[in-house]
Design a protein around this motif. Structure first.
Motif, PDB file in Angstrom:
ATOM      1  N   UNK A 408       2.973   0.300 -17.037  1.00  0.00           N
ATOM      2  CA  UNK A 408       4.228   1.001 -16.741  1.00  0.00           C
ATOM      3  C   UNK A 408       4.051   2.512 -16.871  1.00  0.00           C
ATOM      4  N   UNK A 409       3.319   2.908 -17.899  1.00  0.00           N
ATOM      5  CA  UNK A 409       3.062   4.340 -18.109  1.00  0.00           C
ATOM      6  C   UNK A 409       2.226   4.908 -16.961  1.00  0.00           C
ATOM      7  N   UNK A 410       1.189   4.178 -16.544  1.00  0.00           N
ATOM      8  CA  UNK A 410       0.339   4.629 -15.436  1.00  0.00           C
ATOM      9  C   UNK A 410       1.124   4.683 -14.129  1.00  0.00           C
ATOM     10  N   UNK A 411       2.043   3.735 -13.955  1.00  0.00           N
ATOM     11  CA  UNK A 411       2.855   3.713 -12.740  1.00  0.00           C
ATOM     12  C   UNK A 411       3.784   4.939 -12.688  1.00  0.00           C
ATOM     13  N   UNK A 412       4.361   5.277 -13.840  1.00  0.00           N
ATOM     14  CA  UNK A 412       5.231   6.462 -13.884  1.00  0.00           C
ATOM     15  C   UNK A 412       4.435   7.741 -13.597  1.00  0.00           C
ATOM     16  N   UNK A 413       3.217   7.794 -14.145  1.00  0.00           N
ATOM     17  CA  UNK A 413       2.372   8.961 -13.906  1.00  0.00           C
ATOM     18  C   UNK A 413       1.981   9.065 -12.432  1.00  0.00           C
ATOM     19  N   UNK A 414       1.712   7.922 -11.812  1.00  0.00           N
ATOM     20  CA  UNK A 414       1.354   7.913 -10.389  1.00  0.00           C
ATOM     21  C   UNK A 414       2.516   8.394  -9.533  1.00  0.00           C
ATOM     22  N   UNK A 415       3.723   7.905  -9.851  1.00  0.00           N
ATOM     23  CA  UNK A 415       4.914   8.328  -9.107  1.00  0.00           C
ATOM     24  C   UNK A 415       5.149   9.829  -9.275  1.00  0.00           C
ATOM     25  N   UNK A 416       5.004  10.307 -10.512  1.00  0.00           N
ATOM     26  CA  UNK A 416       5.196  11.736 -10.767  1.00  0.00           C
ATOM     27  C   UNK A 416       4.170  12.568 -10.017  1.00  0.00           C
ATOM     28  N   UNK A 417       2.916  12.094  -9.978  1.00  0.00           N
ATOM     29  CA  UNK A 417       1.857  12.811  -9.269  1.00  0.00           C
ATOM     30  C   UNK A 417       2.133  12.842  -7.766  1.00  0.00           C
ATOM     31  N   UNK A 418       2.599  11.729  -7.223  1.00  0.00           N
ATOM     32  CA  UNK A 418       2.907  11.675  -5.798  1.00  0.00           C
ATOM     33  C   UNK A 418       4.055  12.614  -5.447  1.00  0.00           C
ATOM     34  N   UNK A 419       5.072  12.663  -6.317  1.00  0.00           N
ATOM     35  CA  UNK A 419       6.204  13.567  -6.075  1.00  0.00           C
ATOM     36  C   UNK A 419       5.748  15.019  -6.141  1.00  0.00           C
TER      37      UNK A 419
END
Length: 439
Positions: A408-419
């Motif tokens: 979940x933490x990695x997924x949030x980081x990925x979304x933040x990086x994409x944004x």
């Protein structure tokens, strides 16, 4: 909701159509792969007396067969990646048939180890891995259900073979029975014929690893699965292998002892598709690893309670609850691995898992048989198997809690990086298309 890893397949699985015929073929193939070694336990007492061998020595027969099935996993995976599932399964059926026919002429227990154990076990490996792999190429959204239905083949075949083997033994002896079984397993060749390769959008997109993928040993979820399973498999097969001998040891007649396997298989038969259906729901699938953890722990509790249940009625109760536990675990066993690594890496993953697990698969039943030889009773064997199942069950609960939290933490980081990447791209686009003073 389909896992994110589905996009790495490079095509959209049909999730139906001919896929259901493939599931039926896998049903037969997986059924013989897992049920055949268990069903042969009906002959154990008679073969033990015929060759004057101990409990642990006769237990090696099914252990060698199961270990060969698991050790042949990488070879089977490589052949599947090269030639596809259909020819590999058909060759496997011929190998099992040949092994059983040769075993019917056996003069020593070592002869049976080689023919039933090694040749037959490798043949089963060529049935198991291709059947598991091809389901992942045909299904994504309905994959837990498809896996649950395919894995139901094991209890259905066991439910049929358990009384059939007793009838064959009474009519033809163990030699004649092995000869007949050699012809029955040729049905695996028919199953293989159904496994038509999936029609992919392009060959380049649908390609898979041609060799075993060592990078999986850096995969967090794969390592959790592997460590827990290595411990679990020390106690996974022995309770089934010794169920009928345990009943005979208590003075129960042969047909009633064989009927325990039928009860076990009947319950197992219904719980596997039910488990697949439950695992496919929106409430369970996102956290299906917890469901698997429960199933492993539930098996351990059943084995710890077994020696406390008296008489034949107690064994019937154990067979029912053990059937529920075993069916749940078996229906989820490979689905959770596919959930962790993705269908595109599953063939390599299952090859690595099976070669490593062949150690505990090989040693588990003989070590359990040795406990029976040492203490002269079965309860310590069931206690040991209970511990070997309960400990990894608890391990899975704990480790998957942290793994899901990390994902979940990695997924949030990925979304933040994409944004952030999108914002930077928009800013560069704006700077290149508008005068500096207008921004």
């Amino acid at each position: 909701m389909a896992p994110a890893t589905a996009t790495k397949l490079g095509y959209t699985p049909p999730d139906g159509g001919w896929g259901w015929a493939v599931v039926f073929g896998a049903f037969i193939s997986i059924g013989f792969s897992y049920a055949f070694p268990k069903s042969l336990t009906i002959y154990f007492k008679e073969i033990q007396e015929y060759f004057f061998v101990s409990y642990s020595e006769i237990a090696w027969l099914s252990s060698v067969m199961l270990a060969s099935m698991y050790a042949g996993g990488p070879v089977s995976s490589l052949l599947v990646n090269r030639y596809g599932s259909r020819p590999v399964v058909m060759v496997g059926g011929l190998m099992v048939s040949t092994g059983m026919i040769l075993a019917s002429f056996g003069r020593t227990i070592v002869h049976l180890y080689l023919c039933v154990g090694v040749i037959g076990g490798l043949g089963l490996a060529f049935n198991l891995q291709p059947a598991l792999t091809i389901i992942g190429t045909y299904f994504q959204v309905k994959r837990p259900l498809a896996n649950g239905l395919a894995m139901t083949g094991s209890p259905v075949v066991l439910f049929t073979l358990a009384p059939l083997n007793q009838f064959l033994f009474d009519s033809f002896g163990w030699r004649g029975s092995f000869l007949i079984l050699g012809s029955i397993v040729l049905n695996c060749c028919v199953a293989g014929a159904l496994m038509r390769p999936v029609n992919k959008n392009s060959r380049s997109q649908g390609c898979v690893h041609k060799i075993i993928d060592p990078t999986l040993f850096k995969h967090r979820g794969f390592l959790i699965y592997l460590i827990g399973n290595v411990v679990m498999f020390f106690g996974f097969f022995a309770p089934v292998v010794f169920l009928a001998p345990y009943a005979k040891h208590q003075g129960i007649d042969e047909y009633s002892a064989a009927f325990l396997l039928s009860i076990f298989a009947l319950v197992d038969m219904f719980i596997r598709p039910a488990t697949g259906f439950i695992g496919n729901t929106k409430w369970i699938r996102p956290r299906i690893q917890y469901f698997f953890s429960f199933a492993v722990s539930y098996n351990g509790v059943c084995h710890l309670i077994c020696p406390l249940l008296p008489g034949y009625v107690g064994l019937v109760v154990y067979a029912i609850f053990f059937g529920l536990a075993f069916g749940m675990l078996s229906a989820l066993l490979f689905e959770v691995l596919m959930d962790l690594v993705g269908a595109h890496r599953f063939s390599s993953a299952v090859g690595l898992v099976t070669i490593i697990e062949c150690g505990p698969v090989l040693l588990g039943p003989p070590l359990s048989g040795a406990l029976v030889d040492i203490f002269g009773e079965y309860k310590y064997m069931y206690y040991a198997c209970g511990v070997f199942m309960l400990v990894p069950g608890i391990f899975f609960f704990i480790m998957h809690y942290f793994n899901y939290k990390k994902l979940d933490e990695e997924r949030r980081q990925t979304v933040a990086l994409e944004m952030r990447t999108c914002d930077e791209a928009w800013m560069k686009h704006s700077e290149s298309n508008f005068p500096e003073g207008l921004i």
